[in-house]
Design a protein around this motif. Structure first.
Motif, PDB file in Angstrom:
ATOM      1  N   SER A  32       0.824  -1.210   0.000  1.00  0.00           N
ATOM      2  CA  SER A  32       0.000   0.000   0.000  1.00  0.00           C
ATOM      3  C   SER A  32       0.859   1.262   0.000  1.00  0.00           C
ATOM      4  O   SER A  32       0.598   2.205  -0.757  1.00  0.00           O
ATOM      5  CB  SER A  32      -0.929  -0.011   1.212  1.00  0.00           C
ATOM      6  N   VAL A  33       1.887   1.279   0.823  1.00  0.00           N
ATOM      7  CA  VAL A  33       2.781   2.442   0.889  1.00  0.00           C
ATOM      8  C   VAL A  33       3.510   2.623  -0.435  1.00  0.00           C
ATOM      9  O   VAL A  33       3.647   3.745  -0.938  1.00  0.00           O
ATOM     10  CB  VAL A  33       3.776   2.302   2.068  1.00  0.00           C
ATOM     11  N   LYS A  34       3.956   1.527  -1.033  1.00  0.00           N
ATOM     12  CA  LYS A  34       4.660   1.602  -2.317  1.00  0.00           C
ATOM     13  C   LYS A  34       3.743   2.156  -3.407  1.00  0.00           C
ATOM     14  O   LYS A  34       4.143   3.004  -4.204  1.00  0.00           O
ATOM     15  CB  LYS A  34       5.186   0.225  -2.703  1.00  0.00           C
ATOM     16  N   SER A  35       2.511   1.682  -3.456  1.00  0.00           N
ATOM     17  CA  SER A  35       1.547   2.155  -4.447  1.00  0.00           C
ATOM     18  C   SER A  35       1.255   3.640  -4.263  1.00  0.00           C
ATOM     19  O   SER A  35       1.218   4.404  -5.236  1.00  0.00           O
ATOM     20  CB  SER A  35       0.260   1.348  -4.347  1.00  0.00           C
ATOM     21  N   THR A  36       1.079   4.059  -3.038  1.00  0.00           N
ATOM     22  CA  THR A  36       0.817   5.474  -2.750  1.00  0.00           C
ATOM     23  C   THR A  36       2.011   6.335  -3.143  1.00  0.00           C
ATOM     24  O   THR A  36       1.852   7.405  -3.727  1.00  0.00           O
ATOM     25  CB  THR A  36       0.472   5.664  -1.260  1.00  0.00           C
ATOM     26  N   ALA A  37       3.212   5.861  -2.833  1.00  0.00           N
ATOM     27  CA  ALA A  37       4.426   6.615  -3.178  1.00  0.00           C
ATOM     28  C   ALA A  37       4.574   6.746  -4.690  1.00  0.00           C
ATOM     29  O   ALA A  37       4.934   7.812  -5.203  1.00  0.00           O
ATOM     30  CB  ALA A  37       5.654   5.937  -2.588  1.00  0.00           C
ATOM     31  N   LYS A  38       4.276   5.677  -5.420  1.00  0.00           N
ATOM     32  CA  LYS A  38       4.370   5.699  -6.884  1.00  0.00           C
ATOM     33  C   LYS A  38       3.383   6.725  -7.460  1.00  0.00           C
ATOM     34  O   LYS A  38       3.715   7.490  -8.352  1.00  0.00           O
ATOM     35  CB  LYS A  38       4.074   4.312  -7.442  1.00  0.00           C
ATOM     36  N   LYS A  39       2.175   6.749  -6.916  1.00  0.00           N
ATOM     37  CA  LYS A  39       1.174   7.696  -7.395  1.00  0.00           C
ATOM     38  C   LYS A  39       1.550   9.129  -7.044  1.00  0.00           C
ATOM     39  O   LYS A  39       1.327  10.049  -7.833  1.00  0.00           O
ATOM     40  CB  LYS A  39      -0.203   7.328  -6.854  1.00  0.00           C
ATOM     41  N   LYS A  40       2.161   9.333  -5.883  1.00  0.00           N
ATOM     42  CA  LYS A  40       2.601  10.680  -5.511  1.00  0.00           C
ATOM     43  C   LYS A  40       3.728  11.142  -6.435  1.00  0.00           C
ATOM     44  O   LYS A  40       3.742  12.276  -6.887  1.00  0.00           O
ATOM     45  CB  LYS A  40       3.067  10.730  -4.061  1.00  0.00           C
ATOM     46  N   GLN A  41       4.660  10.245  -6.725  1.00  0.00           N
ATOM     47  CA  GLN A  41       5.741  10.579  -7.667  1.00  0.00           C
ATOM     48  C   GLN A  41       5.162  10.969  -9.026  1.00  0.00           C
ATOM     49  O   GLN A  41       5.613  11.921  -9.658  1.00  0.00           O
ATOM     50  CB  GLN A  41       6.680   9.377  -7.848  1.00  0.00           C
ATOM     51  N   THR A  42       4.170  10.230  -9.464  1.00  0.00           N
ATOM     52  CA  THR A  42       3.548  10.507 -10.758  1.00  0.00           C
ATOM     53  C   THR A  42       2.827  11.847 -10.740  1.00  0.00           C
ATOM     54  O   THR A  42       2.944  12.634 -11.685  1.00  0.00           O
ATOM     55  CB  THR A  42       2.569   9.371 -11.133  1.00  0.00           C
ATOM     56  N   ALA A  43       2.103  12.123  -9.666  1.00  0.00           N
ATOM     57  CA  ALA A  43       1.404  13.413  -9.554  1.00  0.00           C
ATOM     58  C   ALA A  43       2.412  14.558  -9.544  1.00  0.00           C
ATOM     59  O   ALA A  43       2.198  15.584 -10.210  1.00  0.00           O
ATOM     60  CB  ALA A  43       0.545  13.444  -8.292  1.00  0.00           C
ATOM     61  N   ASP A  44       3.507  14.402  -8.821  1.00  0.00           N
ATOM     62  CA  ASP A  44       4.551  15.440  -8.808  1.00  0.00           C
ATOM     63  C   ASP A  44       5.110  15.667 -10.208  1.00  0.00           C
ATOM     64  O   ASP A  44       5.330  16.804 -10.626  1.00  0.00           O
ATOM     65  CB  ASP A  44       5.689  15.055  -7.857  1.00  0.00           C
ATOM     66  N   LEU A  45       5.333  14.584 -10.942  1.00  0.00           N
ATOM     67  CA  LEU A  45       5.821  14.698 -12.318  1.00  0.00           C
ATOM     68  C   LEU A  45       4.816  15.440 -13.184  1.00  0.00           C
ATOM     69  O   LEU A  45       5.182  16.358 -13.927  1.00  0.00           O
ATOM     70  CB  LEU A  45       6.080  13.308 -12.907  1.00  0.00           C
ATOM     71  N   LEU A  46       3.547  15.066 -13.080  1.00  0.00           N
ATOM     72  CA  LEU A  46       2.517  15.700 -13.901  1.00  0.00           C
ATOM     73  C   LEU A  46       2.418  17.192 -13.618  1.00  0.00           C
ATOM     74  O   LEU A  46       2.327  18.005 -14.550  1.00  0.00           O
ATOM     75  CB  LEU A  46       1.160  15.025 -13.660  1.00  0.00           C
ATOM     76  N   PHE A  47       2.451  17.570 -12.361  1.00  0.00           N
ATOM     77  CA  PHE A  47       2.377  18.995 -12.034  1.00  0.00           C
ATOM     78  C   PHE A  47       3.664  19.719 -12.417  1.00  0.00           C
ATOM     79  O   PHE A  47       3.624  20.869 -12.847  1.00  0.00           O
ATOM     80  CB  PHE A  47       2.056  19.195 -10.553  1.00  0.00           C
ATOM     81  N   GLY A  48       4.798  19.051 -12.296  1.00  0.00           N
ATOM     82  CA  GLY A  48       6.078  19.664 -12.652  1.00  0.00           C
ATOM     83  C   GLY A  48       6.214  19.943 -14.135  1.00  0.00           C
ATOM     84  O   GLY A  48       6.776  20.962 -14.537  1.00  0.00           O
ATOM     85  N   THR A  49       5.678  19.063 -14.962  1.00  0.00           N
ATOM     86  CA  THR A  49       5.810  19.264 -16.408  1.00  0.00           C
ATOM     87  C   THR A  49       4.970  20.439 -16.893  1.00  0.00           C
ATOM     88  O   THR A  49       5.271  21.004 -17.941  1.00  0.00           O
ATOM     89  CB  THR A  49       5.411  17.995 -17.196  1.00  0.00           C
ATOM     90  N   ARG A  50       3.941  20.783 -16.127  1.00  0.00           N
ATOM     91  CA  ARG A  50       3.106  21.922 -16.528  1.00  0.00           C
ATOM     92  C   ARG A  50       3.881  23.235 -16.509  1.00  0.00           C
ATOM     93  O   ARG A  50       3.547  24.167 -17.224  1.00  0.00           O
ATOM     94  CB  ARG A  50       1.887  22.028 -15.617  1.00  0.00           C
TER      95      ARG A  50
END
Length: 164
Positions: A32-50
């Motif tokens: 669960s922690v790994k899945s949440t961390a992966k999704k947070k990394q992805t969200a950070d990437l998505l917002f960063g590319t904007r």
């Protein structure tokens, strides 16, 4: 009755069951922690590319090259100084997405989130840049340039987004 409870708690089977339950809870927690961390990394990437101005400029350059009739995008791969800035913009976009999909392959980013957020952008960008990719591969004789990006586009095309 208390004696039976005391004997049950002391039994090997009971201790083994409690230990197994504890291990299962730990495994579920880690997943669960790994899945949440992966999704947070992805969200950070998505917002960063904007806010990545170079990436936005690269998309515009690709679109202009695709629409324009004055310059063949394949010629950018030749390394001409005259069009070095345009070639650098195209490479920036391709390298960005290659790094993203290497991250997906390594389990850093959540591909499902990326696909939902960027499906059309990635497919269109790849289609516009494909002649450039092919020319770079031909010139360098290295067929692996941007291969993670290409593999992701192939996967995504097999499973297009559906209207929600």
């Amino acid at each position: 009755m208390w004696e039976w409870i005391g004997n049950s708690v002391a039994s090997e089977a009971f201790r083994g069951s409690v230990m197994l339950l504890a291990v299962l809870v730990a495994v579920v927690s880690v997943i669960s922690v790994k899945s949440t961390a992966k999704k947070k990394q992805t969200a950070d990437l998505l917002f960063g590319t904007r806010s990545d101005d170079k990436l936005s400029a690269g998309y515009r350059c690709l679109q202009d090259l695709h629409k324009g009739a004055d310059l063949n995008i394949r010629t950018l791969a030749n390394g001409s100084e005259e069009h070095a800035d345009k070639a650098a913009s195209v490479r920036y976009v391709l390298n960005h997405w290659e790094r993203v999909f290497v991250g997906v392959r390594q389990g850093i980013y959540d591909e499902c989130m990326l696909r939902e957020a960027n499906y059309n952008v990635v497919i269109r960008m790849y289609d516009q840049a494909r002649p450039f990719i092919e020319a770079v591969r031909e010139k360098s004789q290295i067929p692996t340039y941007w291969q993670c990006l290409e593999q992701a586009v192939t996967r995504w095309r097999k499973k297009p987004l559906k209207k929600v």
